[in-house]
Design a protein around this motif. Structure first.
Motif, short mmCIF file in Angstrom:
data_model
loop_
_atom_site.label_atom_id
_atom_site.label_comp_id
_atom_site.label_asym_id
_atom_site.label_seq_id
_atom_site.Cartn_x
_atom_site.Cartn_y
_atom_site.Cartn_z
N THR A 112 -2.23 -3.25 -2.97
CA THR A 112 -3.12 -4.29 -3.10
C THR A 112 -4.68 -4.41 -2.92
OG1 THR A 112 -1.32 -5.35 -1.30
CG2 THR A 112 -3.27 -6.76 -1.57
N PRO A 113 -5.32 -3.42 -2.36
CA PRO A 113 -6.86 -3.27 -2.64
C PRO A 113 -6.93 -3.00 -4.15
CG PRO A 113 -6.00 -1.95 -0.66
CD PRO A 113 -4.73 -2.65 -1.42
N GLY A 114 -5.96 -2.25 -4.72
CA GLY A 114 -6.31 -2.05 -6.22
C GLY A 114 -6.38 -3.57 -7.09
N LEU A 115 -5.33 -4.37 -6.82
CA LEU A 115 -5.38 -5.65 -7.41
C LEU A 115 -6.48 -6.47 -7.15
CD1 LEU A 115 -3.71 -7.99 -8.63
CD2 LEU A 115 -2.59 -8.55 -6.51
N ASN A 116 -7.12 -6.35 -5.85
CA ASN A 116 -8.37 -6.99 -5.54
C ASN A 116 -9.44 -6.39 -6.59
OD1 ASN A 116 -9.46 -9.06 -3.82
ND2 ASN A 116 -10.98 -7.53 -3.27
N ALA A 117 -9.32 -5.05 -6.66
CA ALA A 117 -10.30 -4.66 -7.49
C ALA A 117 -10.38 -5.01 -8.98
CB ALA A 117 -10.39 -3.11 -7.46
N ILE A 118 -9.25 -5.03 -9.73
CA ILE A 118 -9.26 -5.59 -11.01
C ILE A 118 -9.85 -6.94 -11.16
CG2 ILE A 118 -6.82 -5.87 -11.13
CD1 ILE A 118 -9.04 -5.00 -13.89
N MET A 119 -9.33 -7.59 -10.19
CA MET A 119 -9.69 -9.35 -9.89
C MET A 119 -11.16 -9.29 -9.90
SD MET A 119 -6.63 -11.53 -7.82
CE MET A 119 -7.12 -10.67 -6.25
N GLU A 120 -11.79 -8.72 -9.10
CA GLU A 120 -13.21 -8.52 -8.83
C GLU A 120 -13.87 -8.17 -10.40
OE1 GLU A 120 -14.55 -6.07 -5.79
OE2 GLU A 120 -14.18 -7.46 -4.21
N GLU A 121 -13.36 -7.17 -11.02
CA GLU A 121 -14.16 -6.57 -12.29
C GLU A 121 -13.67 -7.49 -13.31
OE1 GLU A 121 -15.53 -3.74 -15.00
OE2 GLU A 121 -15.76 -4.05 -12.68
N SER A 122 -12.52 -8.31 -13.41
CA SER A 122 -12.32 -9.10 -14.48
C SER A 122 -12.64 -10.72 -14.14
CB SER A 122 -10.91 -9.20 -14.91
OG SER A 122 -10.09 -9.75 -13.77
N GLY A 123 -13.17 -11.03 -13.06
CA GLY A 123 -13.43 -12.48 -12.43
C GLY A 123 -12.50 -13.20 -12.76
N SER A 124 -11.17 -12.73 -12.63
CA SER A 124 -9.91 -13.73 -12.70
C SER A 124 -8.79 -13.20 -11.79
CB SER A 124 -9.75 -13.59 -14.21
OG SER A 124 -8.29 -14.44 -14.45
N THR A 125 -7.81 -14.24 -11.48
CA THR A 125 -7.03 -13.67 -10.64
C THR A 125 -5.65 -13.63 -11.53
OG1 THR A 125 -6.24 -16.02 -10.39
CG2 THR A 125 -7.57 -14.83 -8.80
N VAL A 126 -5.86 -13.53 -12.91
CA VAL A 126 -4.61 -13.58 -14.00
C VAL A 126 -3.78 -12.34 -13.60
CG1 VAL A 126 -5.67 -12.58 -15.88
CG2 VAL A 126 -3.77 -14.26 -16.16
N ALA A 127 -4.41 -11.10 -13.28
CA ALA A 127 -3.99 -9.83 -12.95
C ALA A 127 -2.83 -9.67 -12.10
CB ALA A 127 -5.07 -8.65 -12.62
N ALA A 128 -2.86 -10.93 -11.27
CA ALA A 128 -1.95 -10.82 -10.00
C ALA A 128 -0.59 -11.73 -10.73
CB ALA A 128 -2.21 -11.85 -9.07
N VAL A 129 -0.53 -12.09 -11.85
CA VAL A 129 0.48 -12.40 -12.37
C VAL A 129 1.82 -11.60 -12.54
CG1 VAL A 129 1.86 -13.61 -14.53
CG2 VAL A 129 -0.49 -14.37 -13.61
N PRO A 130 1.67 -10.39 -12.92
CA PRO A 130 2.87 -9.45 -13.15
C PRO A 130 2.98 -8.70 -11.77
CG PRO A 130 1.08 -8.49 -14.23
CD PRO A 130 0.66 -9.87 -13.72
N TYR A 131 2.06 -8.46 -11.00
CA TYR A 131 2.07 -7.98 -9.68
C TYR A 131 3.32 -8.14 -8.75
CZ TYR A 131 0.39 -6.00 -5.12
OH TYR A 131 0.27 -5.47 -3.94
N PRO A 132 3.55 -9.46 -8.55
CA PRO A 132 5.05 -9.44 -7.54
C PRO A 132 6.03 -8.69 -8.16
CG PRO A 132 3.95 -11.56 -7.60
CD PRO A 132 3.23 -10.61 -8.78
N VAL A 133 6.17 -8.56 -9.70
CA VAL A 133 7.41 -8.22 -10.19
C VAL A 133 7.68 -6.75 -9.91
CG1 VAL A 133 8.67 -7.83 -12.21
CG2 VAL A 133 7.36 -10.03 -11.95
N SER A 134 6.47 -5.94 -10.36
CA SER A 134 6.89 -4.54 -10.25
C SER A 134 6.52 -4.27 -8.75
CB SER A 134 5.51 -3.81 -11.20
OG SER A 134 4.32 -4.49 -10.62
N TYR A 135 5.82 -4.82 -8.13
CA TYR A 135 5.66 -4.52 -6.56
C TYR A 135 6.89 -4.37 -5.86
CZ TYR A 135 4.08 -5.06 -1.65
OH TYR A 135 3.81 -4.95 -0.45
N ALA A 136 8.02 -5.63 -6.07
CA ALA A 136 9.20 -5.69 -5.47
C ALA A 136 9.97 -4.57 -5.83
CB ALA A 136 9.88 -7.32 -5.74
#
Length: 633
Positions: free
Chosen positions: A592-616
């Motif tokens: 989850t901290p990694g997800l927050n890092a790429i969202m900060e870097e990209s200035g967008s939350t779109v990186a979270a779209v695939p996150y729940p699939v691979s996470y689960a």
């Protein structure tokens, strides 16, 4: 019933002696004397008041003792210093607030343990709750894009998850075998490098159930200690390492994260130009081609006509306000326009050009005429009788200066024009004066949802509760407990709420983006601060000998190599957008901290779209892998 007791009020000079027993309304109170007060049970007092532990040491020792006595002070200090450190950059490279908070917290807890023998231990319920707040807020943001992401790249997300999980298991298990580490280390390495504490529980379960029997000369307690040591070392290094890797993966491979995030947002929006109903920013006011202008009536063609007559003659520029002698004349009375009245009009700038003075009269700068409050609202179409009619067939929608900004059907934005037809269940985003919007909403059978600063505690708590209960539901197969996990359950709850709102904004909300963003940022960083306090002492206990070096090397390799390979496969084999591949990789790594890092870097939350699939997916696989790593060791 017992006998009634008579209470006598003592006189002003009377004293109640220590040790006296008073009976008040059936309750016995013992007033302790000096000796008794010293021996009073502190746990009883703590049930009524929080006890403030005194600081008995001076200097730095006293400072670290204060942080031990007051865990909230530790969390706040870690957040403040971590955010400050994370904001500094060197050649465009920075830690970010999450990694900064983790680093500060670990250093503080390790210093307290090593220098002064103070072991910080903050209740995990605080960190768990903060993490769940983060996951829910994130789910609200990405919900409308989640199912679109599944359709576009579901297979790729699953493959990335399999790559990350299998490589991590191979590196940690066979790395420990190759070096000749004792039983328990491999399972601890998998747990720490994957940052999934539950793997330790699965390994311990294999020990206690007899599925794994330690070899001669080593006890089950020693195997458990090995797991804990490997977990502590690899956890800290993996958490910091994965934040930096995920943050800069697109840059490493030559991609611009911000530019790719914009492309991904456009791709997953289906070409929509406006946020879906209920989404953050949906009801924000934005510039448009429609403007307000005020004119002094001097043309004979307007004088003597009523407001309703002028509305029919000039529907492209509705009248919003009429001033006469400096006072507002109610439009509900349908007044007739007189010479020198001031009319406030709203319309497309192009359509208002005709009012250059030749049709109405000179333009006015009267502040009362030009200060008509405008609103943005969403209305769910609930009247069956207008289903199938076009916007041009509903002149009342434009009455009073109301304009249609966007039209949505089943969460998808539709092209907007005079021939756009309305259906039952559609959502209209309207702008205009509040009273006019309310009238339109009533006509189409809906309720105007306006921007609000109120919180949505009811929906937040109920949705998080449902997600939490789903996450803890456990199924045991062959002695291995499987659960979705509370984090995955709560983020899916957020996805579900925002998905429902995209269909019908009456379903709670709207969510104020400032509040949602605060929950997301503060929740994650507070979670990391508590985590760092509890992990730091474990790192100290694991230090010593050559073993720590191997644990560090294997743990870092197991944490960083798999997402690096999976990211490459995502962009080269599946042709994924770099930010989407990065989000899938960090989900597969359960970071989850990694997800927050790429969202900060990209200035967008779109990186979270695939996150729940691979996470689960990888959460389940990691537990299976941890169980077999213990048995095979």
């Amino acid at each position: 019933m017992g006998k009634a007791r008579t209470l006598r009020r003592p006189c002003a000079s009377a004293r109640v002696l220590a040790g006296t027993t008073l009976v008040l309304a059936g309750t016995t109170l013992l007033l302790a004397g000096p000796a008794q007060a010293q021996t009073a049970d502190p746990s009883v007092i703590g049930q009524i008041f929080d006890r403030i532990q005194p600081v008995t040491e001076a200097g730095l020792h006293g400072f670290f003792q204060l942080l031990d006595n007051q865990p909230i002070a530790f969390v706040l200090l870690s957040l403040a210093l971590g955010t400050l450190i994370g904001s500094f950059s060197f050649k465009t490279i920075s830690l970010g607030s999450t990694a900064g908070t983790l680093l500060v917290g670990v250093l503080l807890s390790m210093t307290a343990e090593a220098a002064y023998g103070i072991t910080y231990a903050i209740p995990s319920i605080l960190s768990s709750f903060m993490l769940l707040l983060f996951m829910y807020a994130l789910g609200l943001k990405v919900g409308p894009q989640f199912f679109s992401g599944l359709r576009k790249g579901g297979l790729a997300f699953v493959c990335i998850g399999l790559i990350v999980w299998s490589l991590n298991w191979v590196i940690c298990f066979f790395g420990a075998k190759l070096i000749g580490l004792a039983p328990g280390y491999a399972t601890g390495l998998i747990s720490g490098s994957y940052t999934i504490t539950a793997i330790l529980g699965v390994g311990q379960g294999a020990l206690s159930s007899g599925a794994y029997t330690p070899p001669a000369g080593i006890t089950a307690e020693e195997v458990g200690a090995n797991m804990a040591a490997a977990y502590a070392i690899s956890y800290v290094l993996s958490t910091v390492g994965i934040i930096l890797l995920i943050r800069y993966l697109p840059r490493i491979f030559g991609f611009d994260a911000k530019a790719d995030a914009k492309l991904a947002e456009a791709a997953y929006s289906g070409g929509a130009t406006h946020p879906v109903p209920g989404a953050p920013g949906a009801l924000d006011w934005s510039p448009s081609a429609f403007e307000l202008r005020a004119y002094v009536v001097s043309h004979d063609g307007f004088i003597g006509h009523s407001v309703s007559e002028l509305a029919k003659l000039h529907p492209e520029a509705p009248i919003l306000r009429l001033l006469r002698d400096g006072a507002i004349v109610p439009l509900s009375d349908d007044p007739k326009v007189q010479r020198d009245d001031i009319l406030t009009l709203r319309g497309d700038v192009h359509d208002l050009i005709f009012t250059d003075g030749s049709l109405i009269g000179p333009e006015s700068d009267n502040p009362l005429a030009r200060s008509v409050p405008m609103e943005v609202a969403e209305v769910h179409v609930g009247a069956h009788d207008i289903s199938g009619t076009s916007l041009s067939d509903l002149p009342h929608i434009g009455a009073g200066g109301v304009t249609v900004r966007a039209l949505f059907r089943a969460g998808n934005e539709l092209p907007l024009g005079p021939k756009s037809d309305l259906r039952f269940g559609d959502v209209l985003r309207l702008t205009g004066p509040d009273a006019a919007i309310q009238a339109v909403a009533k006509r189409i059978g809906g309720r105007a949802i306006l921007p609000t600063m109120k919180t949505e505690v009811l929906y937040l708590t109920l949705a998080m509760l449902v997600g939490y209960l789903v996450g803890i539901a456990t199924v045991t197969i062959a002695g291995i407990p499987f659960a979705l996990g509370t984090s995955a359950g709560v983020i899916l709850a957020g996805v579900g709420v925002s998905y429902m709102r995209s269909r019908n904004p009456d379903f709670g909300g709207p969510v104020h983006e400032g509040a949602r963003s605060f929950l997301q940022d503060f929740g994650l960083n507070a979670f990391v601060a508590v985590l760092s306090a509890n992990v730091g002492p474990k790192v100290i206990s694991a230090l010593g000998g050559d073993t720590i070096l191997w644990l560090a090397l294997i743990g870092i390799a197991g944490a960083l190599i798999p997402p690096l390979v999976a990211f490459w496969v995502g962009i080269r084999v599946f042709g994924l957008n770099s930010v989407i591949a990065d989000g899938s990789a960090t989900g597969a790594r359960n970071s989850t901290p990694g997800l927050n890092a790429i969202m900060e870097e990209s200035g967008s939350t779109v990186a979270a779209v695939p996150y729940p699939v691979s996470y689960a997916l990888t959460t389940v696989l990691a537990l299976i892998g941890g169980y077999f790593s213990m048995i095979l060791s």
